[in-house]
Design a protein around this motif. Structure first.
Motif, PDB file in Angstrom:
ATOM      1  N   ARG A   1       0.835  -1.202   0.000  1.00 14.53           N
ATOM      2  CA  ARG A   1       0.000   0.000   0.000  1.00 14.53           C
ATOM      3  C   ARG A   1       0.868   1.250   0.000  1.00 14.53           C
ATOM      4  O   ARG A   1       1.963   1.272   0.561  1.00 14.53           O
ATOM      5  N   ASN A   2       0.317   2.286  -0.684  1.00 14.83           N
ATOM      6  CA  ASN A   2       0.983   3.576  -0.858  1.00 14.83           C
ATOM      7  C   ASN A   2       2.218   3.515  -1.744  1.00 14.83           C
ATOM      8  O   ASN A   2       2.932   4.489  -1.866  1.00 14.83           O
TER       9      ASN A   2
ATOM     10  N   VAL B   1      -6.080   4.292  -8.842  1.00  7.62           N
ATOM     11  CA  VAL B   1      -6.637   5.220  -9.831  1.00  7.62           C
ATOM     12  C   VAL B   1      -7.337   4.464 -10.948  1.00  7.62           C
ATOM     13  O   VAL B   1      -8.445   4.815 -11.364  1.00  7.62           O
TER      14      VAL B   1
ATOM     15  N   LEU C   1     -10.638   2.953  -9.700  1.00  4.25           N
ATOM     16  CA  LEU C   1     -11.641   4.000  -9.475  1.00  4.25           C
ATOM     17  C   LEU C   1     -12.224   4.452 -10.812  1.00  4.25           C
ATOM     18  O   LEU C   1     -13.421   4.705 -10.930  1.00  4.25           O
ATOM     19  N   SER C   2     -11.358   4.519 -11.840  1.00  8.63           N
ATOM     20  CA  SER C   2     -11.854   4.887 -13.163  1.00  8.63           C
ATOM     21  C   SER C   2     -12.773   3.800 -13.704  1.00  8.63           C
ATOM     22  O   SER C   2     -13.848   4.088 -14.216  1.00  8.63           O
TER      23      SER C   2
ATOM     24  N   ILE D   1     -14.604   1.670 -12.218  1.00 12.14           N
ATOM     25  CA  ILE D   1     -15.913   1.645 -11.555  1.00 12.14           C
ATOM     26  C   ILE D   1     -16.834   2.690 -12.182  1.00 12.14           C
ATOM     27  O   ILE D   1     -18.032   2.482 -12.322  1.00 12.14           O
ATOM     28  N   SER D   2     -16.240   3.826 -12.569  1.00 16.44           N
ATOM     29  CA  SER D   2     -17.055   4.932 -13.057  1.00 16.44           C
ATOM     30  C   SER D   2     -17.491   4.767 -14.507  1.00 16.44           C
ATOM     31  O   SER D   2     -18.358   5.494 -14.965  1.00 16.44           O
ATOM     32  N   PHE D   3     -16.876   3.828 -15.220  1.00 19.92           N
ATOM     33  CA  PHE D   3     -17.222   3.679 -16.632  1.00 19.92           C
ATOM     34  C   PHE D   3     -18.581   3.006 -16.786  1.00 19.92           C
ATOM     35  O   PHE D   3     -18.865   2.034 -16.102  1.00 19.92           O
ATOM     36  N   PRO D   4     -19.402   3.487 -17.714  1.00 18.94           N
ATOM     37  CA  PRO D   4     -20.619   2.735 -18.017  1.00 18.94           C
ATOM     38  C   PRO D   4     -20.234   1.418 -18.702  1.00 18.94           C
ATOM     39  O   PRO D   4     -19.233   1.368 -19.414  1.00 18.94           O
TER      40      PRO D   4
ATOM     41  N   PHE E   1     -21.446  -0.108 -21.233  1.00 19.39           N
ATOM     42  CA  PHE E   1     -21.388  -0.121 -22.697  1.00 19.39           C
ATOM     43  C   PHE E   1     -20.115   0.531 -23.218  1.00 19.39           C
ATOM     44  O   PHE E   1     -19.624   0.182 -24.288  1.00 19.39           O
ATOM     45  N   PHE E   2     -19.542   1.460 -22.423  1.00 21.08           N
ATOM     46  CA  PHE E   2     -18.278   2.091 -22.804  1.00 21.08           C
ATOM     47  C   PHE E   2     -17.172   1.039 -22.827  1.00 21.08           C
ATOM     48  O   PHE E   2     -16.466   0.873 -23.821  1.00 21.08           O
TER      49      PHE E   2
ATOM     50  N   ILE F   1     -15.201  -0.400 -26.210  1.00 30.17           N
ATOM     51  CA  ILE F   1     -13.742  -0.298 -26.300  1.00 30.17           C
ATOM     52  C   ILE F   1     -13.152  -1.676 -26.608  1.00 30.17           C
ATOM     53  O   ILE F   1     -12.292  -1.828 -27.486  1.00 30.17           O
TER      54      ILE F   1
ATOM     55  N   ARG G   1     -11.040  -3.224  -4.854  1.00 28.16           N
ATOM     56  CA  ARG G   1     -10.995  -2.096  -3.903  1.00 28.16           C
ATOM     57  C   ARG G   1     -11.495  -2.523  -2.544  1.00 28.16           C
ATOM     58  O   ARG G   1     -10.951  -2.143  -1.510  1.00 28.16           O
TER      59      ARG G   1
ATOM     60  N   ILE H   1      -6.866  -3.717   4.862  1.00 25.91           N
ATOM     61  CA  ILE H   1      -6.239  -2.564   5.501  1.00 25.91           C
ATOM     62  C   ILE H   1      -6.957  -2.186   6.793  1.00 25.91           C
ATOM     63  O   ILE H   1      -6.342  -1.773   7.767  1.00 25.91           O
TER      64      ILE H   1
ATOM     65  N   THR I   1     -27.087  -6.621 -12.854  1.00 25.32           N
ATOM     66  CA  THR I   1     -27.346  -5.376 -13.558  1.00 25.32           C
ATOM     67  C   THR I   1     -26.475  -5.290 -14.807  1.00 25.32           C
ATOM     68  O   THR I   1     -26.946  -4.938 -15.881  1.00 25.32           O
TER      69      THR I   1
ATOM     70  N   LEU J   1     -31.640  -1.495 -11.384  1.00 25.69           N
ATOM     71  CA  LEU J   1     -31.929  -1.405 -12.821  1.00 25.69           C
ATOM     72  C   LEU J   1     -33.131  -2.282 -13.186  1.00 25.69           C
ATOM     73  O   LEU J   1     -33.977  -1.895 -13.994  1.00 25.69           O
TER      74      LEU J   1
ATOM     75  N   LEU K   1     -25.207   7.185 -14.254  1.00 22.00           N
ATOM     76  CA  LEU K   1     -24.954   5.939 -14.974  1.00 22.00           C
ATOM     77  C   LEU K   1     -26.253   5.169 -15.228  1.00 22.00           C
ATOM     78  O   LEU K   1     -26.436   4.584 -16.298  1.00 22.00           O
TER      79      LEU K   1
ATOM     80  N   LEU L   1     -18.093   6.264 -29.664  1.00 25.26           N
ATOM     81  CA  LEU L   1     -17.423   6.217 -28.365  1.00 25.26           C
ATOM     82  C   LEU L   1     -17.343   7.601 -27.726  1.00 25.26           C
ATOM     83  O   LEU L   1     -17.123   7.723 -26.519  1.00 25.26           O
TER      84      LEU L   1
ATOM     85  N   ALA M   1     -19.955   8.119 -25.114  1.00 22.36           N
ATOM     86  CA  ALA M   1     -19.638   7.196 -24.020  1.00 22.36           C
ATOM     87  C   ALA M   1     -18.463   7.716 -23.209  1.00 22.36           C
ATOM     88  O   ALA M   1     -18.455   7.642 -21.975  1.00 22.36           O
TER      89      ALA M   1
ATOM     90  N   ALA N   1     -18.141   8.643 -19.243  1.00 19.35           N
ATOM     91  CA  ALA N   1     -17.096   8.051 -18.409  1.00 19.35           C
ATOM     92  C   ALA N   1     -16.240   9.123 -17.745  1.00 19.35           C
ATOM     93  O   ALA N   1     -15.955   9.059 -16.550  1.00 19.35           O
TER      94      ALA N   1
ATOM     95  N   THR O   1     -18.087  10.815 -14.749  1.00 20.73           N
ATOM     96  CA  THR O   1     -18.221   9.980 -13.544  1.00 20.73           C
ATOM     97  C   THR O   1     -16.857   9.748 -12.893  1.00 20.73           C
ATOM     98  O   THR O   1     -16.758   9.769 -11.671  1.00 20.73           O
ATOM     99  N   VAL O   2     -15.824   9.558 -13.699  1.00 19.68           N
ATOM    100  CA  VAL O   2     -14.485   9.393 -13.132  1.00 19.68           C
ATOM    101  C   VAL O   2     -14.120  10.637 -12.330  1.00 19.68           C
ATOM    102  O   VAL O   2     -13.662  10.553 -11.185  1.00 19.68           O
TER     103      VAL O   2
ATOM    104  N   ASN P   1     -16.003  10.909  -9.080  1.00 13.52           N
ATOM    105  CA  ASN P   1     -15.478   9.917  -8.150  1.00 13.52           C
ATOM    106  C   ASN P   1     -14.133  10.331  -7.558  1.00 13.52           C
ATOM    107  O   ASN P   1     -13.877  10.114  -6.378  1.00 13.52           O
ATOM    108  N   PHE P   2     -13.266  10.923  -8.391  1.00 13.11           N
ATOM    109  CA  PHE P   2     -11.972  11.388  -7.896  1.00 13.11           C
ATOM    110  C   PHE P   2     -12.172  12.419  -6.783  1.00 13.11           C
ATOM    111  O   PHE P   2     -11.530  12.359  -5.734  1.00 13.11           O
TER     112      PHE P   2
END
Lengths: 318, 278
Positions: A127-128, A137, A140-141, A143-146, A148-149, A153, A201, A208, A255, B126, B211, B249, B252, B256, B259-260, B263-264
């Motif tokens: 850690r750290n 990072v 965290l990113s 988790i935030s992605f939908p 379908f994104f 990709i 996470r 921890i 979901t 959902l 989302l 994209l 999309a 993204a 939301t990122v 969250n940050f």
């Protein structure tokens, strides 16, 4: 032992009660349809005679309680009635698709669980460090992605730019196992990426959290190496929260699977649900919702039971 | 009250991810507010052929009806973020009000609301939303109300547990003995002390609502045309991906990135308020 059996029985009973209430909610919400089911399906232009014939066929004139009991006892035997759109028995529609969805979810879980646990433990261990920070990072990113994104990709990378895997999951009843796996790689990978981040996470946080405890400090002071402190002292006590995390995230698969199946045209229960919502095929929507909700409740139940089994202190709540 | 210099110090102590997040959020808000000024074409204006490639005239080409993609993206910021923000706000009003009430009243009122919330949470959000949208149709009002109500159950849990810790404190007891009414106790004694954790929760819930709405729009059951909306734009142009065109994209990515960023910022706030060292 008897305490454990009693605990499991109580949890199981509670789960059944929850499921029963959920079935009532799913049934009752349809009663709030403006007008009734016949008008909703046949539209404003339908004549009174057609509406009446439709109501008779579905038994809409009978009192709600009676209809609920008929529906529930049917559902209990796996008989959900017929689809309003094509008149097929709903159980036939669902059986194959449920199998496909479970196959996809199992594939995603088999990749995601070991990956998330491994990365989570490593991140807690270092850690750290830059490794931990990069992982933090990027998860965290993720988790935030939908969903379908992530899905598109992956399609762009592995189906269009490099033609490794098919962009559409072409799966039928007779598809052999190997081909089935190959065709499901991209949807499974999408689900994996989405749930691994969460699981990892939470695994890291669970470990921890324990590191501040006196017995961990004791282990450190007597000179145990960091990996020994984590693997031998912290990890066994982190089993309960980690199992909880796994079950929660498998619940999240429910979901995710809906979106991912639509992107990849994967013939599963999620796609059936979305199609039926679009066509307002109410009985199919109800059946699919009931199955999804039951799975969700079951997963939470398993999480509860395993958490108690791994930590006997929870058997005797204060 | 924080003065200007304190705000600056706070910002300087923020990790790079949080600064990045704040900048992106500010950019999105600006784009949403000044959409009609920034956008080169109208929201639903048909300005060219279908699926035109990227050019000087149309920076990101045109969509399946020949509308300018860049303009749709800009207006999408306004619609998608605006609707999600409104929904989150509504979910918070309902959830916080019920949560604080349940904690303050206790007993049967708490039991009643908590058990109802348990049932709502026992069904995946959902899936429940899909069921309710089948019944109430896919109008914008139905969408906002359904998501707000479902999400308020999650807000309720947080608000209740935060308030439970405050209700037992002496100053609440003192207010009760003074004979203050229920509204006063909830509004003037509990709410101000429950606010900081609720603000962080607001960020998380916003992401979740955002989302969910995007997912529903992507499924064709959320925000309906001709309103420009990122989720629907991905769906409408998805076929282009099979030709290696990355245009679908873009919306999309817009989802993204926001939301990122949120969250940050939330992560940083949680870290600060918890005072965690590790």
């Amino acid at each position: 032992m008897t305490a454990i059996v009693r605990m499991i029985t109580i949890r199981l009973a509670l789960g059944l009660v929850t499921l029963w209430i959920v079935s009532v909610v799913i049934f009752i919400s349809v009663e709030f349809l403006p007008g009734d089911l016949a008008e909703a399906v046949l539209g404003q232009s339908a004549t009174e005679a057609t509406l009446q014939a439709y109501r008779d066929r579905l038994g809409l004139e009978r009192p709600p309680l009676e209809r609920y009991l008929v529906w529930l006892s049917g559902a209990w035997r796996g008989d959900f009635g017929v689809s309003l759109v094509n008149g097929q028995p709903i159980s036939d529609l669902i059986a194959v698709r449920l199998g496909n969805t479970l196959f996809l979810a199992a594939m995603a879980a088999m990749i995601a669980i070991p990956l998330a646990l491994g990365l989570g433990i490593l991140a807690a261990l270092y850690r750290n460090s830059w490794f931990d920070k990069t992982i933090s990072v990027s998860t965290l990113s993720a988790i935030s992605f939908p969903e379908f994104f992530v899905a598109y990709i992956l399609v762009l990378l592995f189906a269009i730019n490099v033609n490794l895997f098919p962009a559409l999951a072409n799966i039928g009843i007779g598809t052999p196992f190997g081909e089935r796996v190959y065709n499901s790689v991209l949807p499974a990978l999408t689900l994996t990426l989405v749930i691994t981040a969460h699981m990892m996470r939470m695994t890291r946080a669970a470990i921890i959290n324990l590191l501040a405890r006196p017995y961990i400090e004791m282990a450190r002071l007597k000179g145990a190496s960091p990996s020994r402190v984590i693997l031998h002292h912290a990890l066994p006590n982190a089993v309960a929260p980690i199992v909880n995390v796994i079950a929660l995230n498998l619940g999240y698969l429910i979901t995710g699977v809906v979106i991912v199946e639509v992107v990849f045209v994967y013939p599963g229960l999620g796609q059936l649900l979305v199609d039926s919502v679009t066509r307002r095929d109410v009985p199919v929507v109800q059946a699919a919702c009931l199955i999804f909700a039951a799975t969700f409740i079951l997963l939470n139940l398993i999480a509860d039971v395993v958490a108690v089994l791994s930590d006997p202190r929870l058997l005797h709540p204060k | 009250m924080t003065t200007k210099s304190e705000t600056m110090r706070l910002l300087r102590s923020a990790p790079p991810t949080a600064v990045f997040g704040l900048l992106v959020i500010a950019l999105y808000v600006a784009v949403a507010m000044f959409a009609p000024i920034i956008a080169p074409y109208g929201e639903a204006e048909i300005v060219g052929g279908r699926h035109e490639v990227w050019s000087d005239e149309h920076a990101f080409g045109t969509d399946q009806l020949g509308r300018d993609m860049l303009s749709r993206l800009i207006y999408g910021a306004r619609n998608t973020i605006g609707i999600a923000f409104l929904t989150t706000l509504l979910a918070f009003l309902i959830g916080t009000a019920l949560g604080l009430l349940a904690a303050t009243l206790g007993r049967w009122a708490d039991q009643l609301i908590s058990r109802v919330v348990d049932v709502v949470i026992a069904i995946p959000a959902l899936i429940f939303a899909l069921l309710l949208l089948t019944i109430f149709g896919t109008s914008l009002t139905a969408l906002v109300l359904v998501i707000a109500v479902l999400d308020s159950a999650r807000v309720f849990r947080v608000a209740r547990s935060v308030a439970m810790g405050i209700v037992t404190l002496d100053f609440v007891e003192a207010a009760r003995l003074r004979g203050e009414g229920l509204v006063w106790i909830v509004k003037d004694e509990i709410l101000p002390n429950a606010a900081p954790p609720l603000v962080a929760e607001f960020g998380l819930r916003f992401c979740f609502v955002f989302l969910s709405i995007s997912a529903l729009s992507f499924l064709g059951l959320g925000i309906q045309p001709p309103l420009a909306d990122w989720g629907s734009m991905v769906r409408e142009n998805a076929t282009l991906i099979t030709f290696g065109d990355i245009t679908p994209l873009l919306p999309a990515t817009a989802i993204a990135l926001l939301t990122v960023s949120v969250n940050f910022v939330v992560d940083w706030m949680l870290h600060k308020s918890s005072g965690l060292k590790e």
